[in-house]
Design a protein around this motif. Structure first.
Motif, PDB file in Angstrom:
ATOM      1  N   GLY A 223       0.918  -1.191   0.023  1.00 43.86           N
ATOM      2  CA  GLY A 223       0.060   0.114   0.070  1.00 43.86           C
ATOM      3  C   GLY A 223       0.907   1.147  -0.052  1.00 43.86           C
ATOM      4  O   GLY A 223       2.104   1.402  -0.602  1.00 43.86           O
ATOM      5  N   ASP A 224       0.421   2.373   0.672  1.00 49.53           N
ATOM      6  CA  ASP A 224       1.044   3.558   0.901  1.00 49.53           C
ATOM      7  C   ASP A 224       2.310   3.414   1.513  1.00 49.53           C
ATOM      8  O   ASP A 224       2.293   2.623   2.640  1.00 49.53           O
ATOM      9  N   LEU A 225       3.438   3.918   1.204  1.00 47.40           N
ATOM     10  CA  LEU A 225       4.576   4.007   1.937  1.00 47.40           C
ATOM     11  C   LEU A 225       4.673   4.353   3.186  1.00 47.40           C
ATOM     12  O   LEU A 225       5.282   3.985   4.138  1.00 47.40           O
ATOM     13  N   LYS A 226       3.832   5.523   3.512  1.00 46.40           N
ATOM     14  CA  LYS A 226       3.709   6.054   4.628  1.00 46.40           C
ATOM     15  C   LYS A 226       2.619   5.320   5.697  1.00 46.40           C
ATOM     16  O   LYS A 226       2.888   5.310   6.726  1.00 46.40           O
ATOM     17  N   HIS A 227       1.717   4.727   5.081  1.00 44.11           N
ATOM     18  CA  HIS A 227       0.867   4.134   5.842  1.00 44.11           C
ATOM     19  C   HIS A 227       0.567   2.804   5.165  1.00 44.11           C
ATOM     20  O   HIS A 227      -0.650   2.247   4.814  1.00 44.11           O
ATOM     21  N   PRO A 228       1.383   1.910   5.149  1.00 41.78           N
ATOM     22  CA  PRO A 228       1.208   0.511   4.875  1.00 41.78           C
ATOM     23  C   PRO A 228       0.530  -0.512   5.519  1.00 41.78           C
ATOM     24  O   PRO A 228       0.082  -0.227   6.577  1.00 41.78           O
TER      25      PRO A 228
END
Length: 531
Positions: A223-228
């Motif tokens: 998913g998102d690099l900051k909120h995987p």
């Protein structure tokens, strides 16, 4: 036949000998308590931190929170997803694990960790193999990736040092799980592993493939690099890792093929993890990695990889035949004889097995094999002289089936030292060089050994000693608590008596947690911290 028996019956014979019965009755009430504790915490923590398919994946693959899963029940559910599972005894050879996975079969360690190792176990166990690997299979694309990455691992060439490291890791895990092991025995096992690691001459294809697997299927984020979110089995089966991995203490890196060159330490929490954009991203990275392997490139690269590995591998010839053996010598032609191929001759140490499409064409040949590169035809019988474009000249007598005697040869006019008898193959190209025998079943039939290592005697003995190490009075208390839980017949006064009796075992916090839950109490912070 049970669902699991049907699964086992479909396996090739060389894989079946690594399979063991689950023996569900052997799980103790304490084992069940360990499972409940871990799964309860994992479900609660991961509900909004794992990949969205996680919770439904537990249900879809037959994994509940109240009891250790039955492999029969898991197979009933997994069959609807195109998968299956079998029980194995702890560590199995990497080639066996990856071949099973390529076939869509999860290898599930039959044992379960002790309560002393509830946060982390040095050995494979049913928590990791089922609750970790199975749930995300409910996502069809990820299930395809697991099969694909299994095939790549199976085809990658392993070195002789890789085998030594595997045996040392397995030995260490068995020793650490054995409650009777002495400090000296543990130290010796650790020293053996350190020595095996130090013996590596180079980083093999198999090692790089295992790293790719580790950073994706075992410790992958998505998913998102900051909120995987979490999808890797190692993270999904360890509450400590699951909590740690999403903190700022762990460096999140975009997933790329460079992960195959990034080492890891299994004894500590990972300081970095790789984040896939989505499951399609896994295939992109896998394809890039796969394109670097001897399996896909063949030619000189494949020959050199097999030569330095010092292990049994197989060459795929231009006509589709496969030659299994150990490459021990390469003679350069000094010029290209085909794209990516400048070798004149490869010598393989026997035994030699010839196959096509993974099926043996005849019995193994006990002598050496020579693979000559260039255009030419070997007569079925009679004297021959072959002159190839590589300036290789071979003379001898063909006795049939590719076997030659009275063999001599020159390369660029220089006389060669060749075996007087050998199996001789001619090929214009070398499309592929892949790990292990091309026909594992036939190879195993002739050369496999059902020794204590294969049978898992070490794991079985460690499990027996773990059961014996449990004090009879403590075992009886766990049995009673389990009965109370299963029948629902709560007796407050008896639970109070069990709680008092548990104080005789001050290190066994898990029993107190079980009783406290049944009494509607909240376990102390200290006890919860052990999880």
């Amino acid at each position: 036949m049970t669902p699991t028996e049907r699964t086992i019956a479909r396996l090739p014979a060389h894989l079946r000998r690594y399979v063991v019965a689950q023996d569900y009755a052997a799980y103790t009430p304490r084992d069940q308590a360990v499972w409940r504790h871990i799964l309860g915490q994992l479900r609660e923590h991961l509900s909004d931190k794992a990949h969205p398919v996680y919770l439904e994946g537990l249900e879809a693959t037959g994994i509940g929170a109240e009891a250790i899963p039955s492999l029969d029940e898991m197979n009933e559910k997994l069959s609807k997803l195109g998968w299956a599972c079998v029980a194995v005894r702890g560590f199995i050879p990497p080639a066996v694990f990856t071949e099973l996975q390529a076939l869509g079969v999860l290898a599930i360690a039959a044992d379960i960790r002790t309560h002393e190792h509830i946060q982390y176990t040095p050995a494979p166990d049913i928590v990791h193999e089922s609750a970790g690997h199975a749930p995300i299979i409910a996502n069809a694309r990820y299930a395809q990736y697991l099969k694909a990455v299994g095939l790549v691992g199976f085809k990658a060439i392993a070195s002789v040092e890789d085998q030594a490291v595997f045996e040392a890791i397995r030995n260490l895990s068995v020793v650490k799980e054995d409650p009777t092991a002495t400090e000296e025995e543990i130290a010796h096992a650790q020293a053996r592993l350190e020595a095996a690691n130090a013996s590596h001459r180079y980083i093999s294809e198999s090692t790089r493939a295992s790293r790719l697997y580790w950073w994706t299927a075992e410790y992958g984020l998505i998913g998102d690099l900051k909120h995987p979110r979490i999808y890797g089995a190692g993270l999904l089966s360890s509450i400590g890792e699951a909590k740690h991995c999403l903190t700022s203490a762990v460096h999140k890196r975009p997933l790329g093929v460079a992960c195959a060159d990034t080492d890891y330490d299994i004894t500590r929490m990972q300081p970095q993890l790789f984040v896939a954009r989505d499951f399609e991203h896994l295939f992109e990275v896998l394809a890039e990695f796969e394109s670097t392997l001897a399996w896909k490139r063949g030619g000189d690269l494949g020959l050199q990889e097999a030569l330095r590995a010092r292990t049994v591998n197989h060459l795929v010839l231009a006509d589709g035949r496969e030659v299994t053996g150990k490459v021990v010598e390469l003679l350069p032609a000094g010029k290209d004889v085909a794209p990516g191929l400048s070798s004149a001759l490869a010598r393989l140490e026997g035994p030699i097995l010839t196959s096509r499409s993974g099926q043996a064409l005849d019995k193994p040949f006990s002598g050496a094999a020579l693979v000559a590169f260039g255009q030419g035809t070997l007569p079925e019988r009679g004297r021959f002289k072959l002159t190839l474009d590589s300036d290789l000249v071979l003379e001898g007598f063909a006795v049939g089936g590719g076997e030659v005697i009275d063999l001599s040869g020159t390369l660029g006019g220089r006389e060669l030292t060749l075996p007087s008898m050998a199996r001789l193959y001619l090929t214009e190209r070398l499309p592929s060089v892949a790990g292990g025998p091309a026909d594992p079943g036939t190879w195993d039939k002739w050369f496999g050994e059902m020794d204590a290592f294969t049978a898992g005697d070490g794991e079985a003995q460690a499990r027996e000693r773990k059961a014996q190490a449990l004090h009879p009075s403590l075992a009886a208390l766990y049995t009673e608590v389990r009965r109370i839980r299963e029948t629902g017949q709560l007796a407050p006064e008896r639970l109070e008596q069990i709680a008092r009796a548990s104080t005789d075992f001050p290190t066994d916090w898990l029993l107190r947690a079980e009783v406290a839950e049944l009494r509607g109490e909240v376990p102390s912070r200290r006890e919860t911290a052990h999880a």
